[in-house]
Design an enzyme around this catalytic site. Sequence first.
Site, short mmCIF file in Angstrom:
data_model
loop_
_atom_site.label_atom_id
_atom_site.label_comp_id
_atom_site.label_asym_id
_atom_site.label_seq_id
_atom_site.Cartn_x
_atom_site.Cartn_y
_atom_site.Cartn_z
N HIS A 186 29.20 -1.57 44.01
CA HIS A 186 29.67 -2.48 45.05
C HIS A 186 30.39 -3.71 44.51
O HIS A 186 30.97 -4.48 45.28
CB HIS A 186 28.48 -2.96 45.89
CG HIS A 186 27.61 -3.96 45.19
ND1 HIS A 186 26.70 -3.60 44.23
CD2 HIS A 186 27.53 -5.31 45.32
CE1 HIS A 186 26.08 -4.69 43.80
NE2 HIS A 186 26.56 -5.74 44.43
N ARG A 187 30.42 -3.92 43.19
CA ARG A 187 31.06 -5.11 42.63
C ARG A 187 32.57 -5.05 42.85
O ARG A 187 33.18 -3.98 42.72
CB ARG A 187 30.78 -5.22 41.13
CG ARG A 187 29.33 -5.41 40.79
CD ARG A 187 28.93 -6.86 40.82
NE ARG A 187 27.49 -7.01 40.61
CZ ARG A 187 26.84 -8.15 40.72
NH1 ARG A 187 27.50 -9.24 41.04
NH2 ARG A 187 25.56 -8.21 40.52
#
Length: 372
Positions: free
Chosen positions: A205-206
């Site tokens: 998700h970064r």
Amino acid sequence: MKVLSIVGARPNFVKIAPLHRAFSQHHEITSKIVHTGQHYDPVMSGIFFDQLNLPKPDFCLNVAAGTPIQQIAQIMMEFEKVMLIEKPDLVLVVGDVNSTLACTLVSVKMNVPVAHVEAGLRSGDRSMPEEINRILTDAVSDHLFVTEQDAVDNLLSENVPATRIHFAGNVMIDSLAYYKEAIQNASILKTLELNAGSYVLMTMHRPSNVDGREGLERVLKIIKRLALLKTVIFPIHPRTWKNMGVYGLKNEFENIKNLKILEPQGYLEFLNLTKNASLVVTDSGGIQEETTYLNVPCITLRENTERPVTVKEGTNYLLKNADEESVALVTAEIFAGNCKIGQIPEGWDGKAAERIVAILREKYINSYVCDK
């Protein structure tokens, strides 16, 4: 003593749950929960409240989605209203999300002490939004509760007085230990027709991994390589799924044989998947800690980590500039039985929240009684 505890995103719920439970053991403490609404989707928020037995928040700020600056500004304006009504003795913030910084700034401006749980963590990368949130929150908080020695060293190097720093342990592990049996009994493996050790668990998700085509294509290649070895289970963050669509990559991901894309999972289901995985591949900070506690091999696809203890003492491998080849090499070593022999770091014993509450009681209740 009245405490307002701030939650905004999924990791916050996991950390606040044991703290709220510990506060509730003392009749002289009133513990209230403020939900900023930073994670407002039911799958990202509601199910965590239910599974962690958190009460309905006393205040919901219902902050709308927007840019980080818009979100922080909205939280600050709405939280000021709550502060004027409640007039707390202490505001407790956890982690490093936008809600953490926003509520800290409001509290300090209104001369209310702030306790920051999970303080002192540093990646050394100021391009990460979380890094700025951490640095600014620590700079103005009155009580800094840390999870590892590196965090103590970071704060001391920033000239933070030692009297403000408390080595308390890891409250995220408190929840994991408390719900150990419920995690074990979760039925997600049966639902997905999986056996323990038969799959790799993936989370991404970064922004560096999922907000651009280059990052998503790299993740795609890594998954294709892993899927040649074992089934890959991928509970997908809403933003990651959205960006796959923006760059026209959804079909490529969905067509990978041996890949199962899932909606975000509840706390118990996800930890059951983590516990029974042969390997976890992630860019999450908290998952690095959970895999270390559960003694599950973890590959972190980032240039840095703010949780170095998971690499030094735990089961985490930090792969910088990772591509499918470098991930495949480490995976081959792990699957051959040559993985790290990790150990549980100091203070990761399920009792961190009790230690934090004891310190705060001594400061705000016992010392007050003695003064009188």
